[in-house]
Design a protein around this motif. Structure first.
Motif, PDB file in Angstrom:
ATOM      1  N   ALA A  37       0.863  -1.184   0.000  1.00  0.00           N
ATOM      2  CA  ALA A  37       0.000   0.000   0.000  1.00  0.00           C
ATOM      3  C   ALA A  37       0.896   1.230   0.000  1.00  0.00           C
ATOM      4  CB  ALA A  37      -0.917   0.004   1.212  1.00  0.00           C
ATOM      5  N   GLY A  38       1.042   1.851  -1.167  1.00  0.00           N
ATOM      6  CA  GLY A  38       1.949   2.989  -1.262  1.00  0.00           C
ATOM      7  C   GLY A  38       3.364   2.554  -0.958  1.00  0.00           C
ATOM      8  N   ASN A  39       4.024   3.260  -0.043  1.00  0.00           N
ATOM      9  CA  ASN A  39       5.387   2.885   0.323  1.00  0.00           C
ATOM     10  C   ASN A  39       5.422   2.043   1.594  1.00  0.00           C
ATOM     11  OD1 ASN A  39       4.726   4.790   2.220  1.00  0.00           O
ATOM     12  ND2 ASN A  39       6.583   6.014   1.992  1.00  0.00           N
ATOM     13  N   SER A  40       4.309   1.414   1.910  1.00  0.00           N
ATOM     14  CA  SER A  40       4.219   0.578   3.110  1.00  0.00           C
ATOM     15  C   SER A  40       3.681  -0.806   2.766  1.00  0.00           C
ATOM     16  CB  SER A  40       3.308   1.227   4.154  1.00  0.00           C
ATOM     17  OG  SER A  40       3.851   2.449   4.611  1.00  0.00           O
ATOM     18  N   THR A  41       3.817  -1.712   3.721  1.00  0.00           N
ATOM     19  CA  THR A  41       3.238  -3.045   3.611  1.00  0.00           C
ATOM     20  C   THR A  41       2.278  -3.235   4.772  1.00  0.00           C
ATOM     21  OG1 THR A  41       5.243  -3.932   2.601  1.00  0.00           O
ATOM     22  CG2 THR A  41       3.705  -5.526   3.538  1.00  0.00           C
ATOM     23  N   ILE A  42       1.056  -3.635   4.472  1.00  0.00           N
ATOM     24  CA  ILE A  42       0.079  -3.966   5.508  1.00  0.00           C
ATOM     25  C   ILE A  42       0.180  -5.469   5.748  1.00  0.00           C
ATOM     26  CG2 ILE A  42      -2.360  -3.999   6.131  1.00  0.00           C
ATOM     27  CD1 ILE A  42      -2.715  -1.637   4.173  1.00  0.00           C
ATOM     28  N   ILE A  43       0.325  -5.850   6.997  1.00  0.00           N
ATOM     29  CA  ILE A  43       0.535  -7.249   7.363  1.00  0.00           C
ATOM     30  C   ILE A  43      -0.603  -7.722   8.253  1.00  0.00           C
ATOM     31  CG2 ILE A  43       2.094  -8.866   8.520  1.00  0.00           C
ATOM     32  CD1 ILE A  43       4.403  -7.027   7.742  1.00  0.00           C
ATOM     33  N   ALA A  44      -1.230  -8.821   7.867  1.00  0.00           N
ATOM     34  CA  ALA A  44      -2.293  -9.434   8.671  1.00  0.00           C
ATOM     35  C   ALA A  44      -1.712 -10.624   9.418  1.00  0.00           C
ATOM     36  CB  ALA A  44      -3.446  -9.890   7.779  1.00  0.00           C
ATOM     37  N   VAL A  45      -2.058 -10.722  10.690  1.00  0.00           N
ATOM     38  CA  VAL A  45      -1.463 -11.738  11.561  1.00  0.00           C
ATOM     39  C   VAL A  45      -2.550 -12.491  12.318  1.00  0.00           C
ATOM     40  CG1 VAL A  45       0.210 -12.120  13.419  1.00  0.00           C
ATOM     41  CG2 VAL A  45       0.520 -10.187  11.858  1.00  0.00           C
ATOM     42  N   HIS A  46      -2.422 -13.813  12.337  1.00  0.00           N
ATOM     43  CA  HIS A  46      -3.324 -14.662  13.122  1.00  0.00           C
ATOM     44  C   HIS A  46      -2.680 -14.902  14.485  1.00  0.00           C
ATOM     45  CE1 HIS A  46      -5.372 -18.862  13.684  1.00  0.00           C
ATOM     46  NE2 HIS A  46      -5.966 -17.908  14.367  1.00  0.00           N
TER      47      HIS A  46
END
Length: 196
Positions: free
Chosen positions: A149-158
Motif C-alpha cells: 500500500a503505497g510505500n508501506s506493507t500492511i501485514i495481517a497476523v493470526h
C-alpha cells in the motif's frame, strides 16, 4: 501460506477502480500527515527474526480486525530498517506497551542503533521469536497475508499465543496505556477519562 479472506479486496483492481490508475490525485502528503498527527494511537513494539537475526520497530498502526478467528493488522514503511525482516518473517511478536515501558517505544523508534544490544532485556520464546521482558502483554502470531500500500506493507497476523500480566478485562488492573499523539508520548489514565 496466506489467507485471501484476510484481504478480500486485495486482488487485481478493475480498470475503473481508483487503485488501477498509475497516478494518484488528492490530499498532499504534508496535509495528510498533519491530519493523522492529531489521531491518537496506541503504541506497540513489534519483533521478529526471519533467520538472519532479530529486528524490532515501534508501531502505532496495530489494531484488531477479527476475534473469530483472532486476526490483527499493522503497517510498516519500506524505509524502516526493520522492514526486510518484519516483511519476510512468518511469525512475529507484538508487545502492547504500557506507559511504564516508554523506554521500549523509544528503543524501537530510534534508528541507527542495535536494539538488541542489551541481552538482559530480551530472550527468545521456545518457538524462536525475540521477546522483550517486563512487558505486560504480548501476542505471538503467524503472518497470513501481506499487501503493498503505497510505500508501506500492511501485514495481517493470526494470533497464536498471548501473555498477559493480568487476565482481567478491567483496564485498571493493567498499566496505563501508552499513546502517541502529535509527535508526543502520552499516558492514559483516570485523569484522561471523559466518561465512564
Amino acid at each position: 501460506m496466506t489467507d485471501p479472506a484476510a484481504f478480500p479486496n486485495s486482488g487485481a483492481a478493475s480498470a475503473d477502480h481508483p487503485s488501477a490508475r498509475h497516478t494518484f490525485e488528492g490530499v498532499g502528503p504534508d496535509e495528510f500527515k498533519a491530519i493523522f498527527r492529531h489521531h491518537a494511537a496506541g503504541v506497540s513494539l513489534i519483533t521478529a527474526d526471519a533467520g538472519a537475526g532479530p529486528a524490532a520497530l515501534t508501531a502505532t498502526s496495530v489494531f484488531s480486525v477479527s476475534a473469530e478467528p483472532p486476526i490483527f493488522v499493522f503497517s510498516i514503511s519500506s524505509s524502516s530498517s526493520a522492514a526486510p525482516v518484519i516483511t519476510t518473517a512468518e511469525t512475529l511478536v507484538v508487545h502492547i506497551l504500557d506507559a511504564d515501558r516508554l523506554d521500549l517505544a523509544k528503543l524501537g523508534a530510534t534508528s541507527g542503533i542495535d536494539r538488541f544490544a542489551d541481552t538482559t532485556a530480551w530472550s527468545r520464546l521456545a518457538t524462536g521469536e525475540p521477546v522483550f521482558t517486563g512487558v505486560s502483554t504480548w501476542i505471538r502470531g503467524r503472518v497470513i497475508n501481506r499487501m503493498e500500500a503505497g510505500n508501506s506493507t500492511i501485514i495481517a497476523v493470526h494470533a497464536l499465543e498471548t501473555s498477559q500480566s493480568s487476565t482481567s478485562p478491567d483496564a485498571r488492573e493493567h498499566g496505563a496505556p501508552l499513546v502517541y499523539h502529535n509527535r508526543t508520548w502520552h499516558s492514559l489514565g483516570e485523569h484522561s477519562a471523559l466518561d465512564s
